[in-house]
Design a protein around this motif. Structure first.
Motif, short mmCIF file in Angstrom:
data_model
loop_
_atom_site.label_atom_id
_atom_site.label_comp_id
_atom_site.label_asym_id
_atom_site.label_seq_id
_atom_site.Cartn_x
_atom_site.Cartn_y
_atom_site.Cartn_z
N ASP A 117 -21.17 9.23 22.16
CA ASP A 117 -22.44 9.81 21.70
C ASP A 117 -22.53 9.79 20.18
O ASP A 117 -21.53 9.94 19.48
CB ASP A 117 -22.57 11.26 22.18
CG ASP A 117 -22.70 11.36 23.69
OD1 ASP A 117 -23.16 10.37 24.31
OD2 ASP A 117 -22.35 12.42 24.24
N ARG A 118 -23.75 9.61 19.69
CA ARG A 118 -23.99 9.61 18.26
C ARG A 118 -23.82 11.04 17.73
O ARG A 118 -24.25 11.99 18.39
CB ARG A 118 -25.40 9.12 17.95
CG ARG A 118 -25.64 7.69 18.40
CD ARG A 118 -27.07 7.26 18.22
NE ARG A 118 -27.33 6.77 16.87
CZ ARG A 118 -27.00 5.57 16.44
NH1 ARG A 118 -26.38 4.73 17.23
NH2 ARG A 118 -27.30 5.20 15.22
N PRO A 119 -23.22 11.19 16.55
CA PRO A 119 -23.11 12.54 15.99
C PRO A 119 -24.48 13.05 15.56
O PRO A 119 -25.41 12.27 15.31
CB PRO A 119 -22.20 12.34 14.77
CG PRO A 119 -22.39 10.92 14.39
CD PRO A 119 -22.64 10.18 15.67
N LYS A 120 -24.60 14.35 15.46
CA LYS A 120 -25.84 14.99 15.03
C LYS A 120 -25.72 15.33 13.54
O LYS A 120 -24.70 15.87 13.10
CB LYS A 120 -26.08 16.25 15.84
CG LYS A 120 -27.35 16.98 15.48
CD LYS A 120 -27.54 18.22 16.33
CE LYS A 120 -28.82 18.92 15.93
NZ LYS A 120 -28.98 20.20 16.65
N VAL A 121 -26.74 14.99 12.77
CA VAL A 121 -26.79 15.38 11.36
C VAL A 121 -27.28 16.82 11.31
O VAL A 121 -28.38 17.13 11.76
CB VAL A 121 -27.74 14.46 10.55
CG1 VAL A 121 -27.85 14.94 9.11
CG2 VAL A 121 -27.25 13.01 10.59
N VAL A 122 -26.44 17.71 10.77
CA VAL A 122 -26.79 19.14 10.72
C VAL A 122 -26.99 19.64 9.30
O VAL A 122 -27.33 20.80 9.10
CB VAL A 122 -25.74 20.00 11.46
CG1 VAL A 122 -25.72 19.65 12.94
CG2 VAL A 122 -24.37 19.85 10.84
N GLY A 123 -26.78 18.78 8.30
CA GLY A 123 -26.97 19.19 6.92
C GLY A 123 -26.94 18.02 5.97
O GLY A 123 -26.46 16.93 6.31
N PHE A 124 -27.48 18.24 4.79
CA PHE A 124 -27.51 17.22 3.74
C PHE A 124 -27.38 17.92 2.41
O PHE A 124 -28.00 18.96 2.17
CB PHE A 124 -28.83 16.44 3.80
CG PHE A 124 -29.01 15.46 2.67
CD1 PHE A 124 -29.90 15.72 1.63
CD2 PHE A 124 -28.28 14.27 2.63
CE1 PHE A 124 -30.07 14.82 0.59
CE2 PHE A 124 -28.45 13.36 1.60
CZ PHE A 124 -29.34 13.64 0.57
N SER A 125 -26.56 17.36 1.53
CA SER A 125 -26.43 17.89 0.17
C SER A 125 -26.16 16.74 -0.79
O SER A 125 -25.74 15.66 -0.38
CB SER A 125 -25.30 18.93 0.09
OG SER A 125 -24.07 18.36 0.49
N VAL A 126 -26.44 17.00 -2.05
CA VAL A 126 -26.17 16.02 -3.11
C VAL A 126 -25.24 16.69 -4.11
O VAL A 126 -25.47 17.83 -4.51
CB VAL A 126 -27.47 15.55 -3.79
CG1 VAL A 126 -27.16 14.62 -4.95
CG2 VAL A 126 -28.39 14.86 -2.79
N HIS A 127 -24.21 15.97 -4.50
CA HIS A 127 -23.22 16.49 -5.44
C HIS A 127 -23.23 15.62 -6.69
O HIS A 127 -23.22 14.40 -6.60
CB HIS A 127 -21.83 16.48 -4.80
CG HIS A 127 -21.77 17.30 -3.55
ND1 HIS A 127 -21.28 18.57 -3.52
CD2 HIS A 127 -22.19 17.02 -2.28
CE1 HIS A 127 -21.37 19.05 -2.29
NE2 HIS A 127 -21.93 18.13 -1.52
N SER A 128 -23.23 16.26 -7.86
CA SER A 128 -23.21 15.53 -9.13
C SER A 128 -21.79 15.22 -9.52
O SER A 128 -20.91 16.09 -9.48
CB SER A 128 -23.86 16.37 -10.22
OG SER A 128 -25.19 16.64 -9.90
#
Length: 165
Positions: free
Chosen positions: A89-100
């Motif tokens: 099964d494909r994983p579920k995207v549960v969050g997104f962040s950007v790091h500098s």
């Protein structure tokens, strides 16, 4: 014994990730590698990774998706030693962040899924720009449970996605 193997695999993966981050170029705001990475772009690379893994093309995963092919191979070796095989099964995207980072930004997708043995995982799929504007993942073997640690998180770009398929 199992925990010892997993600890060794995690240390191997963590050290290879630190090598990739340390080898990044100096910051140059005008360079294509400094362009921000959107959630859609990161998810596009993740979809490529999933398609390659589902086709059992691990060479392609490391050659096409990974930011550094050798580090990807080290991460895969750790997964094999720990008997961590990707689930169907494909994983579920549960969050997104950007790091500098000094060398640019890193987009991170937080994933939840299950491995082939049914064990649930939470993992980070970290994406950077390499070779100009090409995207590559620091954590291409997305099912092994690697967590991204690095840089300052930009709270204005943190969100949760309900997509995953």
């Amino acid at each position: 014994m199992k925990e010892s193997r997993q600890a060794i695999a995690v240390l191997t993966i963590a050290s290879s990730l630190m090598i990739v981050i340390a080898s990044c170029k100096s910051y140059d705001a005008t360079a294509p590698s400094q362009l921000p990475i959107s959630q859609a772009q990161a998810e596009g690379l993740l979809n490529q990774a999933i398609d390659l893994v589902q086709a059992n093309n691990y060479d392609g995963l490391c050659q096409v998706v990974a930011a550094a092919e050798q580090n990807c191979r080290i991460q895969l070796e750790g997964a094999v030693r720990s008997k961590q095989q990707p689930g169907s099964d494909r994983p579920k995207v549960v969050g997104f962040s950007v790091h500098s980072e000094q060398s640019g930004s890193t987009a991170v997708l937080r994933l939840e899924g299950s491995r082939a043995d049914g064990v649930a995982y939470v993992s980070d799929f970290a994406v950077i720009r390499t070779e100009g504007s090409k995207l590559g993942s620091l954590t291409a073997p997305y099912w092994v449970g690697i967590k991204y640690i690095g840089g300052d998180q930009s709270p204005s770009t943190t969100s949760t996605s309900s997509s995953g398929n």
